[in-house]
Design a protein around this motif. Structure first.
Motif, PDB file in Angstrom:
ATOM      1  N   LEU A  19      30.922  35.589  19.554  1.00 44.72           N
ATOM      2  CA  LEU A  19      31.342  36.127  20.854  1.00 44.72           C
ATOM      3  C   LEU A  19      32.030  35.054  21.691  1.00 44.72           C
ATOM      4  O   LEU A  19      33.035  35.317  22.354  1.00 44.72           O
ATOM      5  N   ALA A  20      31.472  33.846  21.677  1.00 47.23           N
ATOM      6  CA  ALA A  20      32.060  32.759  22.468  1.00 47.23           C
ATOM      7  C   ALA A  20      33.453  32.415  21.985  1.00 47.23           C
ATOM      8  O   ALA A  20      34.385  32.232  22.786  1.00 47.23           O
ATOM      9  N   ALA A  21      33.632  32.327  20.664  1.00 55.77           N
ATOM     10  CA  ALA A  21      34.943  31.966  20.113  1.00 55.77           C
ATOM     11  C   ALA A  21      35.982  33.031  20.437  1.00 55.77           C
ATOM     12  O   ALA A  21      37.099  32.725  20.883  1.00 55.77           O
ATOM     13  N   VAL A  22      35.632  34.285  20.230  1.00 52.68           N
ATOM     14  CA  VAL A  22      36.580  35.371  20.459  1.00 52.68           C
ATOM     15  C   VAL A  22      36.908  35.513  21.938  1.00 52.68           C
ATOM     16  O   VAL A  22      38.068  35.704  22.315  1.00 52.68           O
ATOM     17  N   SER A  23      35.902  35.414  22.812  1.00 50.57           N
ATOM     18  CA  SER A  23      36.151  35.567  24.249  1.00 50.57           C
ATOM     19  C   SER A  23      37.053  34.460  24.773  1.00 50.57           C
ATOM     20  O   SER A  23      37.870  34.686  25.670  1.00 50.57           O
ATOM     21  N   THR A  24      36.933  33.259  24.210  1.00 53.15           N
ATOM     22  CA  THR A  24      37.790  32.154  24.641  1.00 53.15           C
ATOM     23  C   THR A  24      39.244  32.416  24.283  1.00 53.15           C
ATOM     24  O   THR A  24      40.152  32.149  25.076  1.00 53.15           O
ATOM     25  N   VAL A  25      39.472  32.952  23.090  1.00 53.09           N
ATOM     26  CA  VAL A  25      40.843  33.276  22.679  1.00 53.09           C
ATOM     27  C   VAL A  25      41.390  34.433  23.505  1.00 53.09           C
ATOM     28  O   VAL A  25      42.541  34.413  23.957  1.00 53.09           O
ATOM     29  N   LEU A  26      40.567  35.452  23.736  1.00 50.91           N
ATOM     30  CA  LEU A  26      41.017  36.633  24.488  1.00 50.91           C
ATOM     31  C   LEU A  26      41.369  36.280  25.928  1.00 50.91           C
ATOM     32  O   LEU A  26      42.255  36.900  26.517  1.00 50.91           O
ATOM     33  N   ALA A  27      40.658  35.324  26.500  1.00 55.66           N
ATOM     34  CA  ALA A  27      40.886  34.974  27.900  1.00 55.66           C
ATOM     35  C   ALA A  27      42.273  34.404  28.133  1.00 55.66           C
ATOM     36  O   ALA A  27      42.769  34.396  29.264  1.00 55.66           O
ATOM     37  N   GLU A  28      42.926  33.942  27.082  1.00 56.97           N
ATOM     38  CA  GLU A  28      44.255  33.364  27.234  1.00 56.97           C
ATOM     39  C   GLU A  28      45.359  34.414  27.194  1.00 56.97           C
ATOM     40  O   GLU A  28      46.458  34.169  27.683  1.00 56.97           O
ATOM     41  N   ARG A  29      45.068  35.577  26.601  1.00 58.67           N
ATOM     42  CA  ARG A  29      46.135  36.576  26.432  1.00 58.67           C
ATOM     43  C   ARG A  29      45.541  37.966  26.551  1.00 58.67           C
ATOM     44  O   ARG A  29      45.328  38.649  25.555  1.00 58.67           O
ATOM     45  N   LEU A  34      37.718  24.913  21.500  1.00 54.57           N
ATOM     46  CA  LEU A  34      38.303  26.139  22.044  1.00 54.57           C
ATOM     47  C   LEU A  34      38.114  26.211  23.555  1.00 54.57           C
ATOM     48  O   LEU A  34      39.045  26.528  24.305  1.00 54.57           O
ATOM     49  N   GLY A  35      36.889  25.932  24.008  1.00 55.94           N
ATOM     50  CA  GLY A  35      36.630  25.953  25.447  1.00 55.94           C
ATOM     51  C   GLY A  35      37.399  24.873  26.178  1.00 55.94           C
ATOM     52  O   GLY A  35      37.938  25.098  27.266  1.00 55.94           O
ATOM     53  N   GLY A  36      37.467  23.685  25.573  1.00 58.48           N
ATOM     54  CA  GLY A  36      38.217  22.600  26.197  1.00 58.48           C
ATOM     55  C   GLY A  36      39.704  22.884  26.243  1.00 58.48           C
ATOM     56  O   GLY A  36      40.383  22.534  27.220  1.00 58.48           O
ATOM     57  N   THR A  37      40.233  23.529  25.203  1.00 58.11           N
ATOM     58  CA  THR A  37      41.646  23.890  25.184  1.00 58.11           C
ATOM     59  C   THR A  37      41.981  24.875  26.299  1.00 58.11           C
ATOM     60  O   THR A  37      43.016  24.754  26.975  1.00 58.11           O
ATOM     61  N   LEU A  38      41.096  25.853  26.495  1.00 58.87           N
ATOM     62  CA  LEU A  38      41.316  26.813  27.578  1.00 58.87           C
ATOM     63  C   LEU A  38      41.238  26.131  28.940  1.00 58.87           C
ATOM     64  O   LEU A  38      42.052  26.412  29.831  1.00 58.87           O
ATOM     65  N   ALA A  39      40.279  25.218  29.100  1.00 60.53           N
ATOM     66  CA  ALA A  39      40.164  24.481  30.358  1.00 60.53           C
ATOM     67  C   ALA A  39      41.419  23.639  30.617  1.00 60.53           C
ATOM     68  O   ALA A  39      41.913  23.563  31.742  1.00 60.53           O
ATOM     69  N   LEU A  40      41.936  23.021  29.561  1.00 58.17           N
ATOM     70  CA  LEU A  40      43.149  22.218  29.701  1.00 58.17           C
ATOM     71  C   LEU A  40      44.339  23.094  30.077  1.00 58.17           C
ATOM     72  O   LEU A  40      45.188  22.691  30.892  1.00 58.17           O
ATOM     73  N   LYS A  41      44.388  24.284  29.512  1.00 61.99           N
ATOM     74  CA  LYS A  41      45.465  25.224  29.838  1.00 61.99           C
ATOM     75  C   LYS A  41      45.408  25.603  31.314  1.00 61.99           C
ATOM     76  O   LYS A  41      46.436  25.647  32.000  1.00 61.99           O
ATOM     77  N   LEU A  42      44.205  25.860  31.799  1.00 59.08           N
ATOM     78  CA  LEU A  42      44.053  26.207  33.216  1.00 59.08           C
ATOM     79  C   LEU A  42      44.469  25.031  34.100  1.00 59.08           C
ATOM     80  O   LEU A  42      45.097  25.220  35.150  1.00 59.08           O
ATOM     81  N   PHE A  43      44.120  23.826  33.668  1.00 58.49           N
ATOM     82  CA  PHE A  43      44.485  22.648  34.446  1.00 58.49           C
ATOM     83  C   PHE A  43      45.996  22.444  34.456  1.00 58.49           C
ATOM     84  O   PHE A  43      46.583  22.105  35.486  1.00 58.49           O
ATOM     85  N   PHE A  97      40.964  33.962  37.070  1.00 56.50           N
ATOM     86  CA  PHE A  97      40.641  32.544  36.884  1.00 56.50           C
ATOM     87  C   PHE A  97      39.139  32.368  36.669  1.00 56.50           C
ATOM     88  O   PHE A  97      38.712  31.552  35.845  1.00 56.50           O
ATOM     89  N   ALA A  98      38.321  33.127  37.407  1.00 57.82           N
ATOM     90  CA  ALA A  98      36.870  33.027  37.262  1.00 57.82           C
ATOM     91  C   ALA A  98      36.426  33.452  35.869  1.00 57.82           C
ATOM     92  O   ALA A  98      35.559  32.816  35.252  1.00 57.82           O
ATOM     93  N   VAL A  99      37.024  34.524  35.342  1.00 62.26           N
ATOM     94  CA  VAL A  99      36.674  34.994  33.997  1.00 62.26           C
ATOM     95  C   VAL A  99      37.100  33.970  32.951  1.00 62.26           C
ATOM     96  O   VAL A  99      36.360  33.665  32.007  1.00 62.26           O
ATOM     97  N   GLN A 100      38.304  33.430  33.094  1.00 66.75           N
ATOM     98  CA  GLN A 100      38.772  32.418  32.150  1.00 66.75           C
ATOM     99  C   GLN A 100      37.881  31.175  32.188  1.00 66.75           C
ATOM    100  O   GLN A 100      37.542  30.616  31.152  1.00 66.75           O
ATOM    101  N   SER A 101      37.494  30.765  33.388  1.00 68.30           N
ATOM    102  CA  SER A 101      36.629  29.592  33.529  1.00 68.30           C
ATOM    103  C   SER A 101      35.270  29.842  32.900  1.00 68.30           C
ATOM    104  O   SER A 101      34.699  28.964  32.246  1.00 68.30           O
TER     105      SER A 101
END
Length: 235
Positions: A27-37, A91-100, A207-211
């Motif tokens: 669930l964590a892996a998939v939700s991280t990918v989904l949050a980007e697109r 995956l989580g760090g990549t999403l955080a970097l994208k947000l930054f 942004f809150a959901v992505q974070s």
């Protein structure tokens, strides 16, 4: 009687595949990918390709184990589990970097004499172009394959104790895989609902959901690494 037992065994395998898709690391892996697109189509593709990658790895590992008769060493199984934990952190760090990189930050303004703070990005726009999702299907496929490696050891134990031949073992893996594909497809579509809804509500909610997805993935990955490597109890 044999056919009935085999059918029951395969049915259980399919149900276990559906249940397997609900594991926290999946669930964590998939939700991280989904949050980007966020989109229903993208979510369905993520779940589908994750399941395909997961099943593909299980079939490959299963074929090797069943044909050769070897068992997966415990250190190798532990290393694969640690790899999943590290993958979640990445995956989580990549999403955080994208947000930054999109430079989300707070702006403080004064409206009608009252201070007002809101979230703002200098990069994200409604017309911001994205690559076609089919070009990114390889990513969930590879993530699913990594999870398949980590889960193969436990599945091989079940197969070794309940099947009487190579063909039957591979059939069980295939049915188990179909269950996990169906489960991840439904999970992907389900997880996309809050992500898409948050985007419709506003950038702050999105942004809150992505974070939350980023922090959840990193947190779970670190916990897995601690439990597997640093915890005195180990596995």
């Amino acid at each position: 009687m044999f056919e009935f037992n085999l059918l029951t065994f395969l049915t259980v395998g399919f149900v276990l595949g559906l249940r397997h898709a609900l594991d926290a690391d999946h669930l964590a892996a998939v939700s991280t990918v989904l949050a980007e697109r966020p989109s229903m189509r993208a979510s369905g593709l993520v779940g589908l390709w994750w399941g395909v990658g997961h099943t593909l790895t299980l079939l490959i590992v299963g074929a090797v184990v069943l044909v050769s008769g070897i068992h997966i060493p415990e250190p190798l199984a532990l290393l694969a589990e640690c790899g999943v934990g590290l993958l979640l952190v990445v995956l989580g760090g990549t999403l955080a970097l994208k947000l930054f990189r999109e430079r989300w930050h707070l702006h403080r303004h004064v409206h009608d004499g009252e201070p007002h703070v809101h979230l703002h990005s200098h990069q994200r726009r409604e017309d911001h172009a994205h690559p076609h999702w089919t070009r990114q299907s390889l990513r969930p496929l590879l993530i699913g394959m990594a999870h398949g490696v980590a889960g193969s050891a436990a599945l091989m134990l079940v197969i070794a104790s309940n099947t009487s031949g190579i063909a039957q073992g591979l059939l069980y893996i295939a049915v188990f895989g179909l269950g996990s594909i169906g489960g991840m497809l439904m999970i992907g579509l389900t997880l996309s609902v809050p992500v898409i809804y948050s985007q419709a509500v506003g950038q702050r909610a999105f942004f809150a959901v992505q974070s939350a997805a980023s922090l959840g993935s990193v947190g779970l990955g670190l916990w897995m690494l601690y439990r597997l490597v640093l915890s005195p109890d180990g596995l």
